[in-house]
Design a protein around this motif. Sequence first.
Motif, PDB file in Angstrom:
ATOM      1  N   VAL A  32       0.827  -1.213   0.000  1.00 18.59           N
ATOM      2  CA  VAL A  32       0.000   0.000   0.000  1.00 18.59           C
ATOM      3  C   VAL A  32       0.862   1.264   0.000  1.00 18.59           C
ATOM      4  O   VAL A  32       0.576   2.228  -0.712  1.00 18.59           O
ATOM      5  CB  VAL A  32      -0.955  -0.001   1.221  1.00 18.59           C
ATOM      6  N   PHE A  33       1.938   1.246   0.772  1.00 16.16           N
ATOM      7  CA  PHE A  33       2.709   2.484   0.982  1.00 16.16           C
ATOM      8  C   PHE A  33       3.904   2.631   0.047  1.00 16.16           C
ATOM      9  O   PHE A  33       4.588   3.650   0.075  1.00 16.16           O
ATOM     10  CB  PHE A  33       3.216   2.560   2.431  1.00 16.16           C
ATOM     11  N   PHE A  72     -24.177  -8.098   1.122  1.00 18.52           N
ATOM     12  CA  PHE A  72     -23.814  -6.694   1.360  1.00 18.52           C
ATOM     13  C   PHE A  72     -24.990  -5.848   1.840  1.00 18.52           C
ATOM     14  O   PHE A  72     -24.881  -5.094   2.795  1.00 18.52           O
ATOM     15  CB  PHE A  72     -23.190  -6.068   0.104  1.00 18.52           C
ATOM     16  N   HIS A  97      -3.941  -0.136   8.298  1.00 18.44           N
ATOM     17  CA  HIS A  97      -3.015   0.969   8.058  1.00 18.44           C
ATOM     18  C   HIS A  97      -3.720   2.309   7.891  1.00 18.44           C
ATOM     19  O   HIS A  97      -3.122   3.274   7.423  1.00 18.44           O
ATOM     20  CB  HIS A  97      -2.187   0.676   6.812  1.00 18.44           C
ATOM     21  N   ASN A 133     -17.477  -2.823   6.427  1.00 19.43           N
ATOM     22  CA  ASN A 133     -16.331  -2.284   5.693  1.00 19.43           C
ATOM     23  C   ASN A 133     -15.018  -2.889   6.179  1.00 19.43           C
ATOM     24  O   ASN A 133     -14.138  -3.209   5.386  1.00 19.43           O
ATOM     25  CB  ASN A 133     -16.281  -0.763   5.842  1.00 19.43           C
ATOM     26  N   HIS A 191     -12.876  -4.974   3.740  1.00 20.41           N
ATOM     27  CA  HIS A 191     -11.528  -4.551   3.342  1.00 20.41           C
ATOM     28  C   HIS A 191     -10.546  -5.717   3.453  1.00 20.41           C
ATOM     29  O   HIS A 191      -9.747  -5.956   2.565  1.00 20.41           O
ATOM     30  CB  HIS A 191     -11.086  -3.370   4.205  1.00 20.41           C
ATOM     31  N   TYR A 241     -12.126  -6.376  -0.467  1.00 20.98           N
ATOM     32  CA  TYR A 241     -11.628  -5.215  -1.215  1.00 20.98           C
ATOM     33  C   TYR A 241     -10.133  -5.313  -1.485  1.00 20.98           C
ATOM     34  O   TYR A 241      -9.674  -5.064  -2.596  1.00 20.98           O
ATOM     35  CB  TYR A 241     -11.925  -3.901  -0.483  1.00 20.98           C
ATOM     36  N   GLU A 271      -9.304  -7.874  -4.083  1.00 14.42           N
ATOM     37  CA  GLU A 271      -9.703  -7.441  -5.426  1.00 14.42           C
ATOM     38  C   GLU A 271      -8.573  -6.754  -6.166  1.00 14.42           C
ATOM     39  O   GLU A 271      -8.407  -6.900  -7.367  1.00 14.42           O
ATOM     40  CB  GLU A 271     -10.864  -6.438  -5.329  1.00 14.42           C
ATOM     41  N   THR A 272      -7.796  -5.972  -5.422  1.00 16.10           N
ATOM     42  CA  THR A 272      -6.744  -5.197  -6.079  1.00 16.10           C
ATOM     43  C   THR A 272      -5.363  -5.808  -5.847  1.00 16.10           C
ATOM     44  O   THR A 272      -4.361  -5.238  -6.295  1.00 16.10           O
ATOM     45  CB  THR A 272      -6.758  -3.741  -5.553  1.00 16.10           C
ATOM     46  N   GLY A 276      -4.719   7.621  -1.723  1.00 19.16           N
ATOM     47  CA  GLY A 276      -5.043   6.197  -1.641  1.00 19.16           C
ATOM     48  C   GLY A 276      -4.425   5.444  -0.482  1.00 19.16           C
ATOM     49  O   GLY A 276      -4.248   4.237  -0.559  1.00 19.16           O
ATOM     50  N   LEU A 277      -4.103   6.136   0.602  1.00 16.42           N
ATOM     51  CA  LEU A 277      -3.454   5.459   1.721  1.00 16.42           C
ATOM     52  C   LEU A 277      -4.309   5.424   2.985  1.00 16.42           C
ATOM     53  O   LEU A 277      -4.355   4.399   3.673  1.00 16.42           O
ATOM     54  CB  LEU A 277      -2.133   6.167   2.078  1.00 16.42           C
ATOM     55  N   CYS A 278      -4.975   6.507   3.293  1.00 18.87           N
ATOM     56  CA  CYS A 278      -5.519   6.657   4.650  1.00 18.87           C
ATOM     57  C   CYS A 278      -6.796   5.876   4.872  1.00 18.87           C
ATOM     58  O   CYS A 278      -7.235   5.678   5.999  1.00 18.87           O
ATOM     59  CB  CYS A 278      -5.703   8.118   5.014  1.00 18.87           C
ATOM     60  N   ASN A 287     -13.059   5.037   0.685  1.00 15.10           N
ATOM     61  CA  ASN A 287     -13.311   3.891  -0.191  1.00 15.10           C
ATOM     62  C   ASN A 287     -14.789   3.618  -0.390  1.00 15.10           C
ATOM     63  O   ASN A 287     -15.623   3.858   0.479  1.00 15.10           O
ATOM     64  CB  ASN A 287     -12.641   2.632   0.369  1.00 15.10           C
ATOM     65  N   GLY A 345     -16.189   0.180  -1.514  1.00 16.91           N
ATOM     66  CA  GLY A 345     -15.662  -1.136  -1.848  1.00 16.91           C
ATOM     67  C   GLY A 345     -14.161  -1.028  -2.033  1.00 16.91           C
ATOM     68  O   GLY A 345     -13.471  -0.387  -1.240  1.00 16.91           O
ATOM     69  N   GLY A 346     -13.646  -1.606  -3.079  1.00 17.97           N
ATOM     70  CA  GLY A 346     -12.204  -1.591  -3.316  1.00 17.97           C
ATOM     71  C   GLY A 346     -11.702  -0.340  -4.012  1.00 17.97           C
ATOM     72  O   GLY A 346     -10.507  -0.211  -4.269  1.00 17.97           O
ATOM     73  N   LYS A 347     -12.585   0.594  -4.333  1.00 19.11           N
ATOM     74  CA  LYS A 347     -12.167   1.821  -5.017  1.00 19.11           C
ATOM     75  C   LYS A 347     -11.985   2.949  -4.009  1.00 19.11           C
ATOM     76  O   LYS A 347     -12.776   3.092  -3.077  1.00 19.11           O
ATOM     77  CB  LYS A 347     -13.239   2.258  -6.031  1.00 19.11           C
ATOM     78  N   PRO A 369     -20.245  -1.408  -4.376  1.00 15.61           N
ATOM     79  CA  PRO A 369     -21.165  -1.593  -3.255  1.00 15.61           C
ATOM     80  C   PRO A 369     -21.981  -0.325  -3.037  1.00 15.61           C
ATOM     81  O   PRO A 369     -21.467   0.792  -3.201  1.00 15.61           O
ATOM     82  CB  PRO A 369     -20.233  -1.829  -2.065  1.00 15.61           C
ATOM     83  N   GLU A 422     -22.939   2.131  -1.112  1.00 19.60           N
ATOM     84  CA  GLU A 422     -22.581   2.721   0.185  1.00 19.60           C
ATOM     85  C   GLU A 422     -22.214   4.174  -0.034  1.00 19.60           C
ATOM     86  O   GLU A 422     -21.093   4.594   0.182  1.00 19.60           O
ATOM     87  CB  GLU A 422     -21.400   1.953   0.793  1.00 19.60           C
TER      88      GLU A 422
END
Lengths: 311, 349, 277
Positions: free
Chosen positions: B112-113, B226, B253, B299, B303, B307, B310-311, C246-248, C252, C254-256, C274, C276
Amino acid sequence: MKQSIREALPGLDLVLGWEQGWDALHATPLFIRKAEDVDRLILGPTCVQSLAVQLPSLKGKKVGIVVKGCDSRAVVQLLRERLLDRAEIILFGFGCDGVVSLKRLTKVLGDLDSVTSVKKTDDRLVVESPDGRREAAFDDVCAPKCLDCAWPNAVESDHFAGPRLEPRPPAESKTALERFEEKSLDERFAFWKREMERCIRCYACRNACPMCVCRDKCLAVSRNSKFVSQEANPSESFMFQLIHVMHLAGRCVSCGECERACPMDIPLGLLRAQSTAVTEELFHEQAGTDPEAPLPLLTFKTDEETIEERD
Amino acid sequence: MDTIFIQRTDIGRWLDRLAEERTVFAPTRRDGAVVYRPYRTGFVLELDAMPTTSPKEIVFPQNETLLTYSRAGNASGGAPKVEARETLPEQKAVIFGARPCGVNGLGVFDQVFDNDKTRDAYYTARRKDTRIITFACDRPRSTCFCTNVGGGPGDAAGSDVMLYPLGDGFVAEAVTTGGKAMLSLATGAPAGDREVAAKALVETAREAMPEPLELARIRENFDKCFNDMEFWEEQSGKCLSCGACAYLCPSCHCFNITDEGTESEGKRLRSWDNCMSYTFTAEASGHNPRAAKAMRLRNRVGHKFVYFPETHEGEVACRGCGRCIVSCPSSVDIRQIAKAIQEYCDDDK
Amino acid sequence: MTTNNPLMPLMATIVETVRETANIKTFRVRLDDEAAMRDFTFLPGQVGQLSLFGVGESTFVINSSPTRMDYLQFSILKTGEVTAALHRLKTGDRIGVRAPLGNWFPVELLKGKDILFVGGGIGMAPLRTLLIYMLDNRNDFGKITLLYGGRSPGDMAFQEDLKEWAARQDMDMVLTIDNPADGWAHEVGLIPNVLKEMKPTPENCIAVTCGPPIMIKFTVMALQELGFPDESIITTLERRMKCGVGLCGRCNIGGKYVCVDGPVFSWAELKDLPQEL
């Protein structure tokens, strides 16, 4: 207990109780909605959580709640503060002869895993796991609040199961608070600095507290008037604790949930004990023991008999 | 040979030597909690219990300063002088006594970072010269489920040195060249037969781990459940919405950024934040897309199990360390929630 | 980003402010580093984080057009702590800027198409960027129509632009307010209702809409009713953001992450996420 819940359940949205968690040492809150859920209910020395913390968010529903003496004090205090509606709540009380403190238990018996059975027999606690059978004197492993519990029975209840128990006599030896207060201010400050240093600011203490009712509006996270900054250091963490204690003055029912919930084992109960000792001495009353009593800090008297005015 | 046997009583001496060059973060008891603290001679090490906190705090501290700022008034009445100064950390560290799950958690952080799209300057500054000495687990806890999510009690990925417990010491194996250099500072004897014995203990532990979750099934069913708020309310009912699970989690994180100080000077802080908090997503307008606890728990679980995979090519962000289970004041068990999703059936809805 | 630390703002100076409405104020800023300002590139729809040190950071769309680089413009609705503090700033004040962040309107895809803009309140800000960009590249696009609504005449921002746009022959503009008001010579009615009366034709047309969540919801329903396929409806989303890169973890769906995968989404994309919002 199970019988009275089964009978009352059709008229209720749910009943809050406990069931066994991932092992026999860990109970977890149980939301009883259907008759078959009742079979999972357990009562015993592992039923540590105060389920009263759930009540304010269930307002509008008709809720039954299984309560130990200390838990019932939280319900009574919430009723007294008009934060709950008595007509919506059915109390299933019982006499509690003490619950386990995991922190004290591991100190005595070491780390325990995969516990298969926890039994209290007279004054002993017997724990069985694949490592064998271990036991300890109950007073060495119970929650500190249980050592001199004055309210083992539900203070108020609609149904009461089992025998009513005798209160424990006040401890002969000095309480943790008395021992702490013998220390110098410097020592006490150094103690809190060291303890607060490991606070992770998760606010489990706050969220587990049945009397903490600001919830999502807590000033600890408010940015408009910053009472507490986000900076993680002992003084900021301690500041939050002091605010919490002040909000609990005259309201804390000494359930010890703050300390029990703390994942970092910070002895938060000590701070509440101090404030509770002061308010009990000033107002000659214990929070959560009488639903009709006026609230001392919300009652104006021209002369406070216990407070010496300056000339 | 890179494999030696180090007596428990010699560990301190090894850390003394490592600490001459680097800050060594090692586990120690603070009351009932086990935390990582900078090692100094005479430090009481906790070599058995899994630390309460995860090793993430060494590369992603609870708090760090992103910048300092100042604003000075202008005597001639013009606009004030405003300055912001970057405060990048410097760190040369050893994480001693991590577990494979905790090290795997850093794998999530790394992705991620530190990737082609975003490189977090603060994280990478701490991470790039942080070495890791890991304990393999010969006695996983009943709350451990690393093998369910792609790890294992002897998983060496991401570690520089692996320590396999055996009797009164550890079989130590260098995994990287950096690890080899660190191990050369230790006092030990050739491991010999003890290597096989120690690794067999960990293998036995691995085999005893629980049956795997059906991760693909969880992903597939997540979409189905969901919008079933009754289901999520049931899953989240006892959750107190505190941040203990997220802050102890080796892969969580999420963070907050706040300015602390006055208008004339202060600092901008990054601090741990968590998705179970109402304020995490509360907007200034009053709107909150995850206003209910049930949505927030959805969530958090989403996650970890949906989620992030997925990525990241199906990789689950949960590392199975069980800290969230052990430390939850309500004993919420993420395995049970994952199972409930796995077994979710929407046929009758 | 022009710095290799995505969380470190560049210093910028406010060169001009415009009071748009009672609670919307526009700030025109230039980066203090002339080279950074000269090299600054972005596309319509991208956002920036403005820092007021000691108060905090908030995300706003860059609502000037990349075709006019005298300054970067941000129009700010006063809603919370940071925006209230930003409103107190004056020309000459210095702030921090992290920009450009996020994705952009698919300008290449829009070329040759008729464009229907539907903006509500402060939601006009991102549309303004794209609209001006299109007017400055007028030959690349077909018919351009703008429907812009506010609660009352006093809530209509960008008055300077509205005058200019009304005078142009190469675009159509419809303005509306929720309730009748003295001296108002345009439409009266909620945006989705006015939109339905306008009967725009969906053939070769892309609708771009932004506004409060409830307005977007009903506007999209109206567009669907008019025959616009989900692929031809584009909107921009808002979420509470902190890092913007895109870090904190808080923006989001879902995954976006709205901060990097958005803020611009087609309705077809949003439908698959999703629910939401």
